[in-house]
Write a protein that holds these residues in place. Sequence first.
Motif, short mmCIF file in Angstrom:
data_model
loop_
_atom_site.label_atom_id
_atom_site.label_comp_id
_atom_site.label_asym_id
_atom_site.label_seq_id
_atom_site.Cartn_x
_atom_site.Cartn_y
_atom_site.Cartn_z
N ALA A 109 -18.47 -1.45 -9.17
CA ALA A 109 -19.18 -0.42 -8.72
C ALA A 109 -20.18 0.13 -9.75
CB ALA A 109 -18.01 0.33 -9.54
N ARG A 152 -21.66 5.93 -7.49
CA ARG A 152 -21.47 5.49 -6.23
C ARG A 152 -19.86 6.57 -5.11
NH1 ARG A 152 -20.49 0.30 -4.16
NH2 ARG A 152 -18.40 -0.35 -3.49
N THR A 153 -19.56 7.46 -6.58
CA THR A 153 -18.06 8.08 -5.79
C THR A 153 -18.98 9.34 -4.89
OG1 THR A 153 -16.95 7.82 -7.65
CG2 THR A 153 -16.77 9.84 -6.13
N VAL A 154 -20.48 9.64 -5.11
CA VAL A 154 -21.21 10.38 -4.81
C VAL A 154 -21.70 10.20 -3.84
CG1 VAL A 154 -23.35 11.90 -5.20
CG2 VAL A 154 -21.30 11.67 -7.43
N GLU A 155 -22.03 8.52 -3.26
CA GLU A 155 -22.61 8.80 -2.16
C GLU A 155 -21.62 8.46 -1.50
OE1 GLU A 155 -25.99 5.25 -2.97
OE2 GLU A 155 -24.37 3.98 -2.74
N ARG A 156 -20.39 8.03 -1.55
CA ARG A 156 -19.80 7.69 -0.49
C ARG A 156 -18.48 9.34 -0.03
NH1 ARG A 156 -15.27 3.70 -3.62
NH2 ARG A 156 -16.42 1.37 -3.31
N MET A 173 -29.41 11.00 0.58
CA MET A 173 -28.47 11.74 0.01
C MET A 173 -28.80 12.96 -1.01
SD MET A 173 -25.96 9.38 -2.11
CE MET A 173 -26.28 10.07 -3.41
N VAL A 215 -36.24 12.46 -8.88
CA VAL A 215 -35.09 11.58 -8.80
C VAL A 215 -35.72 10.84 -7.99
CG1 VAL A 215 -32.65 11.81 -8.12
CG2 VAL A 215 -33.76 14.22 -7.98
N ALA A 216 -36.97 10.63 -7.46
CA ALA A 216 -37.21 8.92 -7.16
C ALA A 216 -36.92 8.50 -8.75
CB ALA A 216 -38.06 8.53 -6.81
N ARG A 217 -37.34 8.31 -9.88
CA ARG A 217 -37.38 7.68 -10.53
C ARG A 217 -36.61 7.46 -11.31
NH1 ARG A 217 -41.57 12.47 -13.99
NH2 ARG A 217 -41.93 9.99 -15.28
N LEU A 248 -14.98 13.47 -4.00
CA LEU A 248 -15.65 13.23 -5.26
C LEU A 248 -13.99 12.53 -5.65
CD1 LEU A 248 -17.60 15.54 -6.48
CD2 LEU A 248 -18.18 13.33 -6.03
N ARG A 298 -27.33 4.79 -9.97
CA ARG A 298 -26.83 4.28 -9.11
C ARG A 298 -26.47 3.63 -9.44
NH1 ARG A 298 -28.75 1.68 -3.49
NH2 ARG A 298 -27.23 2.35 -2.40
N ALA A 341 -40.75 10.22 -1.74
CA ALA A 341 -40.14 9.14 -2.69
C ALA A 341 -41.03 8.22 -2.44
CB ALA A 341 -38.71 8.58 -1.79
N PRO A 383 -20.95 4.27 -12.24
CA PRO A 383 -19.72 4.21 -11.29
C PRO A 383 -19.33 5.33 -10.48
CG PRO A 383 -18.87 3.43 -13.71
CD PRO A 383 -19.90 3.82 -13.63
N TRP A 384 -20.01 6.42 -10.95
CA TRP A 384 -19.54 7.59 -9.97
C TRP A 384 -21.01 7.85 -9.37
CZ3 TRP A 384 -24.21 10.50 -11.09
CH2 TRP A 384 -24.86 10.51 -12.35
N ASN A 421 -13.02 9.51 -3.91
CA ASN A 421 -13.29 8.09 -4.27
C ASN A 421 -13.49 8.31 -6.01
OD1 ASN A 421 -14.13 7.74 -1.10
ND2 ASN A 421 -15.10 9.19 -1.65
N TRP A 474 -33.92 7.23 -10.02
CA TRP A 474 -32.89 6.63 -9.18
C TRP A 474 -31.77 5.90 -9.13
CZ3 TRP A 474 -29.02 9.08 -6.94
CH2 TRP A 474 -28.07 8.18 -5.74
N GLN A 475 -32.53 4.48 -9.89
CA GLN A 475 -31.56 3.09 -9.97
C GLN A 475 -30.53 2.91 -11.29
OE1 GLN A 475 -36.16 1.29 -9.61
NE2 GLN A 475 -34.44 -0.37 -9.24
N PRO A 503 -14.04 7.02 -9.46
CA PRO A 503 -13.55 5.68 -10.30
C PRO A 503 -13.12 5.20 -10.57
CG PRO A 503 -16.15 7.09 -10.60
CD PRO A 503 -14.79 7.48 -10.27
N TYR A 515 -44.39 9.06 -3.93
CA TYR A 515 -44.13 8.53 -5.58
C TYR A 515 -44.46 7.24 -5.88
CZ TYR A 515 -42.76 9.66 -10.52
OH TYR A 515 -42.70 10.09 -11.54
N LEU A 522 -31.74 6.73 -1.20
CA LEU A 522 -31.98 7.89 -2.18
C LEU A 522 -32.60 9.40 -0.64
CD1 LEU A 522 -32.08 9.52 -4.33
CD2 LEU A 522 -34.63 8.54 -4.51
#
Lengths: 174, 175
Positions: A174, B108-112, A46, B94-96, A162, B102, A58, B105-106, A165, B98-99, A167, A61, A43
């Motif tokens: 995914a 993963r797109t953002v991460e990549r 990113m 965002v930390a809370r 975007l 993640r 993070a 699908p998108w 990549n 995030w899961q 989806p 928190y 996180l």
Amino acid sequence: MTLVFTWIGLSSLGGGRSAYFYDEVVARRGWLRTDEFLQDFALSQMLPGPNFSNLAVALGYRLCGLPGAAWALVALVGPGAVVMLGLAVLYGHGWLGPGLETPLRWMSAAVVGLVAITAGRMIQTALRGGTAVLLAGLVFVGVGLLRLPAVPVIAGVAGLGLWLNRPRPGEAGA
Amino acid sequence: MSDLGRIGWTFLWLSFISIGGGLGTMPEMERQAVAVHGWITAREFLDGYTLSRLTPGPGMLVAVFVGHRALGVAGGVVAGIAMFVPAALIAAAVARRWQTVRARPWGRTVERTLGPIGLGLTAAGVVTLARSALVDAWAAGIALSAALILLPGRVPPVAVMIAAGLAGALAARYL
């Protein structure tokens, strides 16, 4: 917790070291599990903003809620910020001037060697696949070699990335 | 916009484009501080970055240095706050969630997409610093030696920097 984060901040000479966090928070004290740590780490990479302080926030928190996040930031960045301001004042008065000019130049040169190694390691571990190489390469040429403004380059490459990549229905996991 | 406001705004948006690490922000931070606003020279920027690597805490504290050179202590404080605080608020928010994000699908797109952009910016940061630092054969030799010493990962970076500084002090005196 404040003490631990202050210690990490102070001991992270020469740039943030996420591994310190892992040692202190997961390995030594067992406050978090490894997978929780890795999630926060991913996180922090990113999100916009300095990674190292993002990671601290993070983790803080997760450990103590909002107060934890606030303290993590203050404890981690505060001491270094005060030292940096002090050095800036000295520099401004020219006390880091003539006598120290050559040592500073040589240290700067060593820093270039250091950041080259850091960047090389990151690229070696994290850069995977043709699309990734293309995106990283475009940013590198645009911002690094051609010295174009970073914002339009990032925006353009992000749009391209975007789309490349995006989806796909058939993709598993995914 | 007042000078202080201009500093705050610049470092605020710089903090938001710092993807993948502080080093990757250096090209644009240098461009803003040197070419666009003329707050400092390229040489001073490099000195500031070097000092920030000698200072505990993240290398992006060079923001405090730039702010101070531009507008004194107030400038340094504003630059530091703008750089670290808003980004931290977002991280906490965002930390809370995030899961959940993640898993989509998108996500993963953002991460990549952001991952490789961050790496490209980091490599660009090396070029930015090298452009100001590698002024002669001595500097190039030191950079190369430092890289070779650090490559196995056994020597702490700060030890190498201090050694380079001491060597520089000796060189200034005896060469």
